[in-house]
Design an enzyme around this catalytic site. Structure first.
Site, PDB file in Angstrom:
ATOM      1  N   LYS A  52       0.870  -1.181   0.000  1.00 34.33           N
ATOM      2  CA  LYS A  52       0.000   0.000   0.000  1.00 34.33           C
ATOM      3  C   LYS A  52       0.905   1.228   0.000  1.00 34.33           C
ATOM      4  CE  LYS A  52      -3.871   1.872   2.749  1.00 34.33           C
ATOM      5  NZ  LYS A  52      -4.769   1.586   3.905  1.00 34.33           N
ATOM      6  N   SER A  93      -9.637   1.720   2.912  1.00 29.50           N
ATOM      7  CA  SER A  93      -8.753   2.518   2.085  1.00 29.50           C
ATOM      8  C   SER A  93      -7.699   1.689   1.338  1.00 29.50           C
ATOM      9  CB  SER A  93      -8.037   3.557   2.950  1.00 29.50           C
ATOM     10  OG  SER A  93      -7.228   2.918   3.933  1.00 29.50           O
ATOM     11  N   SER A 112      -9.903  -0.831   7.010  1.00 29.92           N
ATOM     12  CA  SER A 112      -9.349  -0.709   5.654  1.00 29.92           C
ATOM     13  C   SER A 112      -8.652  -1.936   5.090  1.00 29.92           C
ATOM     14  CB  SER A 112      -8.400   0.474   5.584  1.00 29.92           C
ATOM     15  OG  SER A 112      -9.153   1.654   5.547  1.00 29.92           O
TER      16      SER A 112
HETATM   17  N1  GLN Z   1     -13.273   4.074   6.624  1.00 31.38           N
HETATM   18  C1  GLN Z   1     -12.528   4.442   7.778  1.00 31.38           C
HETATM   19  C2  GLN Z   1     -12.061   5.870   7.661  1.00 31.38           C
HETATM   20  O1  GLN Z   1     -12.300   6.458   6.678  1.00 31.38           O
HETATM   21  C3  GLN Z   1     -11.371   3.515   7.998  1.00 31.38           C
HETATM   22  C4  GLN Z   1     -10.203   3.771   7.153  1.00 31.38           C
HETATM   23  C5  GLN Z   1      -9.026   2.927   7.511  1.00 31.38           C
HETATM   24  O2  GLN Z   1      -9.153   1.876   8.135  1.00 31.38           O
HETATM   25  N2  GLN Z   1      -7.857   3.408   7.148  1.00 31.38           N
HETATM   26  O3  GLN Z   1     -11.469   6.405   8.533  1.00 31.38           O
END
Ligand code: GLN
Length: 483
Positions: free
Chosen positions: A76, A151, A175
């Site tokens: 990532k 994400s 994510s």
């Molecule tokens: N959807 C969550 C957020 O926007 C989690 C994102 C994540 O786990 N990085 O914060």
């Protein structure tokens, strides 16, 4: 060759059926041919990959049979990679080449893994759909007009489309698990502190944790093995021995106590997902597990608490991006304030700016007690709920997401609608617990995931349950048409 799992690759390389260089060339060609449809990669590191693959083949020829030696992966794009763009999918870091490798990157490289590139993501890991990237949205290989989740959406889409067998992701509120559910993968968020955060660009430091995305639980075990462990460079990493995750994959599930929270199957859950998850629980019963109802009463407050705590930490972590030391700098600033304002205003996308503002507000004098402190209290209650439930059960099972992958753009104008989709995943981050999502079926052609949560440091148990489930089901073997 692109259909092989990490475990199969390890066997094929050991048996000299193919070389890592051959495999790497095949996958690089596949990325070049198919990624334009998906936008899963921000950077493809062809030269590095070939160099690492050739080095792995030499090590292999000299008798080294390490399980990840010569195995292709991608990171990532928030893991720092020395001399390679590390963008966090932000204009702010579009020009940033990290001066060092993150611990995860370093460990996997030392284990012999081959890095094919850096994957697309939501900007600074903020999002649940991978629509917040400076480099454009990622498409779900199962249905290209749908989102892959976020994400870690690029990491998920790339593996789901068989561009490579496994990737790293990070999970602050879901994510890893949510994109795994949306793309028919197995994804694991380890216990907070299990994997080093050093060199991972911080979103919300008390919640962020790196983990593997792959097609099978066995592959997640292999990749986690290479990632986990104490790191003196990360003060929140925990000095706890790393068990052999592959050794316990086939353990019996006889007598395993599965807790099913009564709050999980209420309003807001797509009934098709409820039905698939219940069916997966019945399969686990066939393997000897016993089912018990448990309760997580504070769960309803998790989304509001998370969306105060995560932005609060983000507003502090992102203050370092000021246009002075690294990253984007605006053209011809008239003074220092103008430099800060325009560099940040032009460098960060709208969702990141929204979170910085929410976080700074929640932390400001006068609002701190009402928002931040209150959210921290809820966080403790959520942890207490889990501790009480784990008195009676060994693992908690439920849906990973309330709905399958939505259409690109469907939630664009309503950030809160996207936040609510995190309802099942964020409690594990607030409590610091390990969680895994595994494929349990489809709803009109879109994958459905079930989430397993376990007590601290019980990653091995999660992988064991998912592996046994994958021995008697074939959902995880389904591949998207056209890939
Ligand atoms: N959807 C969550 C957020 O926007 C989690 C994102 C994540 O786990 N990085 O914060």
């Amino acid at each position: 060759m692109h259909q092989l799992t990490l475990a199969e690759i390890a066997r094929g390389l050991a048996a000299k059926q193919f070389s890592s260089e051959e495999l790497t060339r095949t996958l690089l060609a596949r990325i070049q041919a198919l990624d334009p449809q998906l936008n899963a990669f921000i950077t493809v590191t062809e030269a590095l990959a070939l160099e690492q693959a050739r080095a792995a083949d030499v090590r292999r020829a000299n008798g080294d049979n390490s399980p990840l030696l010569g195995a292709p992966i991608a990171h990532k794009d928030l893991f720092c990679t020395r001399g390679i763009r590390t963008s966090c999918a932000s204009r702010m870091l579009d020009n940033f080449e990290a001066p060092y490798d993150a611990t995860v990157v370093e460990k996997l490289a030392a284990a012999g893994a081959v890095t094919l590139g850096k994957t697309n993501m939501d900007e600074f890991a903020m999002g649940s759909a991978n629509e917040n990237s400076y480099y454009g949205p990622v498409k779900n290989p199962w249905q290209l007009e749908h989102v892959p989740g976020g994400s870690s959406g690029g990491s998920a889409a790339a593996v789901a489309a068989r561009l490579l067998p496994a990737t790293t992701g990070t999970d602050t509120g879901g994510s890893i698990r949510q994109p795994a559910a949306f793309t028919n993968l197995t994804g694991l968020k380890p216990t907070y502190g299990r994997v080093s955060r050093w060199g991972m660009i911080a979103y919300a430091s008390s919640l962020d944790q790196a983990g593997p995305l792959a097609r099978t639980a066995e592959d997640c075990a292999l990749l986690l093995q290479g990632m986990a462990g104490f790191d003196p460079k990360d003060s929140t990493s925990i000095d706890e021995p790393v068990p052999d995750y592959t050794a316990t994959l086939n353990d019996s599930l006889e007598g395993l106590r599965i807790g099913v929270p009564k709050e999980y199957f209420g309003a807001g859950l797509d009934p098709r997902i409820g039905e698939r998850v219940q069916a997966s629980i019945r399969e686990l019963e066939k393997l000897g597990a016993v089912i018990k109802e448990v309760s997580l009463p504070t769960m309803q407050h998790a989304v509001p608490a998370y969306y105060v705590i995560a932005p609060a930490e983000a507003s502090s972590n992102l203050s370092r991006f000021d246009g002075v030391r690294f990253g984007y700098r605006c053209e011809s600033p008239v003074d220092l304030t103008d430099l800060y304002k325009r560099s940040r205003g032009e460098g960060f996308g709208p969702e990141v700016q929204r979170r910085i503002m929410v976080g700074a507000y929640a932390l400001s004098a006068g609002y701190y007690d009402a928002y931040y402190l209150k959210a921290q209290r809820i966080r403790r209650l959520i942890k207490n709920d889990f501790m009480a439930a784990f008195q009676d059960v060994d693992v908690i099972v439920g849906p990973t997401t309330p709905n399958p992958a939505w259409k690109l753009g469907a939630k664009g104008s309503d950030p809160v609608a996207a936040y609510l989709e995190d309802v099942y995943t964020i409690t594990a981050n607030l409590a610091g617990l390990p969680g895994l999502s595994m494929p349990v079926g489809f709803a009109d052609g879109l994958p459905v995931g079930a989430q397993l949560l376990a007590p601290y440091f019980q990653e091995g148990r999660l992988l064991n349950i998912a592996h046994r489930y994958q021995q008697i089901t074939d959902w995880h073997l389904q591949s998207p048409e056209g890939f």
